[in-house]
Design a protein around this motif. Structure first.
Motif, PDB file in Angstrom:
ATOM      1  N   GLU A 102      -7.090   6.743   1.290  1.00  0.00           N
ATOM      2  CA  GLU A 102      -5.918   6.105   1.900  1.00  0.00           C
ATOM      3  C   GLU A 102      -5.575   6.683   3.269  1.00  0.00           C
ATOM      4  O   GLU A 102      -4.594   6.263   3.880  1.00  0.00           O
ATOM      5  CB  GLU A 102      -4.716   6.234   0.966  1.00  0.00           C
ATOM      6  CG  GLU A 102      -4.923   5.469  -0.336  1.00  0.00           C
ATOM      7  CD  GLU A 102      -3.630   5.211  -1.055  1.00  0.00           C
ATOM      8  OE1 GLU A 102      -2.728   4.613  -0.446  1.00  0.00           O
ATOM      9  OE2 GLU A 102      -3.537   5.630  -2.222  1.00  0.00           O
ATOM     10  N   LYS A 134      -5.448   4.066   6.188  1.00  0.00           N
ATOM     11  CA  LYS A 134      -4.239   3.235   6.061  1.00  0.00           C
ATOM     12  C   LYS A 134      -3.013   4.031   6.500  1.00  0.00           C
ATOM     13  O   LYS A 134      -2.148   3.511   7.213  1.00  0.00           O
ATOM     14  CB  LYS A 134      -4.048   2.775   4.613  1.00  0.00           C
ATOM     15  CG  LYS A 134      -5.045   1.769   4.129  1.00  0.00           C
ATOM     16  CD  LYS A 134      -4.749   1.434   2.680  1.00  0.00           C
ATOM     17  CE  LYS A 134      -5.920   0.757   2.036  1.00  0.00           C
ATOM     18  NZ  LYS A 134      -5.700   0.573   0.592  1.00  0.00           N
ATOM     19  N   ALA A 157       0.853  -1.197   0.000  1.00  0.00           N
ATOM     20  CA  ALA A 157       0.000   0.000   0.000  1.00  0.00           C
ATOM     21  C   ALA A 157       0.889   1.248   0.000  1.00  0.00           C
ATOM     22  O   ALA A 157       2.001   1.232   0.542  1.00  0.00           O
ATOM     23  CB  ALA A 157      -0.920   0.001   1.217  1.00  0.00           C
ATOM     24  N   ASN A 158       0.415   2.315  -0.610  1.00  0.00           N
ATOM     25  CA  ASN A 158       1.211   3.545  -0.707  1.00  0.00           C
ATOM     26  C   ASN A 158       1.805   3.994   0.632  1.00  0.00           C
ATOM     27  O   ASN A 158       3.006   4.275   0.695  1.00  0.00           O
ATOM     28  CB  ASN A 158       0.390   4.679  -1.325  1.00  0.00           C
ATOM     29  CG  ASN A 158       0.232   4.525  -2.811  1.00  0.00           C
ATOM     30  OD1 ASN A 158       1.064   3.917  -3.472  1.00  0.00           O
ATOM     31  ND2 ASN A 158      -0.845   5.066  -3.346  1.00  0.00           N
ATOM     32  N   LEU A 188      -2.032  12.209   0.314  1.00  0.00           N
ATOM     33  CA  LEU A 188      -2.596  11.004  -0.287  1.00  0.00           C
ATOM     34  C   LEU A 188      -4.100  11.190  -0.488  1.00  0.00           C
ATOM     35  O   LEU A 188      -4.739  11.976   0.226  1.00  0.00           O
ATOM     36  CB  LEU A 188      -2.358   9.797   0.621  1.00  0.00           C
ATOM     37  CG  LEU A 188      -0.926   9.287   0.717  1.00  0.00           C
ATOM     38  CD1 LEU A 188      -0.794   8.267   1.845  1.00  0.00           C
ATOM     39  CD2 LEU A 188      -0.490   8.679  -0.602  1.00  0.00           C
TER      40      LEU A 188
END
Length: 143
Positions: free
Chosen positions: A101, A104, A79-80, A97
């Protein structure tokens, strides 16, 4: 609608500091912290991500801390936010982001901060620490 006052911002930053440090010191679960974070407006979420990224920088996180924290966060390593925090040096543009996101990113940032901050408390502040955020009272009934 009016903009929040600077007093509101200061109060919110103190709340953020308390929540994040309670998670780092295991006085609040990560899931409870995520519930708190998820209830915030998108602009507040961005503010929290910027604040926690600052805490992570102050804790001198390493790429190794990033890997351990990502494993604890429950976020996929691909994941980024996970990739960003594991770079050497870590990237900190989490507030930029996409909003999808942000949760996260919060999970990753707080988990990595907890790893680095625990190391600092154990090595550098043990018994001599004057940092208020390293000396939180035990949890009562925190959500």
């Amino acid at each position: 609608m009016t903009e929040p006052s600077s007093d509101d911002d200061r109060t919110f930053r103190r709340e953020t500091e308390r929540v994040v440090n309670e998670i780092a010191q295991r006085l609040r679960t990560l899931d409870a912290g995520v519930s708190w974070f998820s209830g915030l407006a998108p602009r507040r979420q961005q503010m929290v991500l910027q604040e926690v990224a600052g805490y992570a920088m102050q804790a001198h996180i390493t790429a190794a801390d990033g890997r351990v924290g990502v494993a604890r966060s429950g976020v996929k390593p691909t994941a980024n936010p996970s990739v960003m925090i594991c770079m050497d040096p870590p990237r900190y543009g989490f507030a930029g982001l996409p909003s999808a996101e942000h949760v996260k990113a919060f999970r990753v940032l707080v988990s990595v901060f907890a790893v680095a901050d625990t190391r600092r408390r154990e090595r550098h502040c043990k018994g001599t620490c004057g940092h208020a955020w390293h000396n939180l009272p035990a949890a009562t009934d925190q959500p």
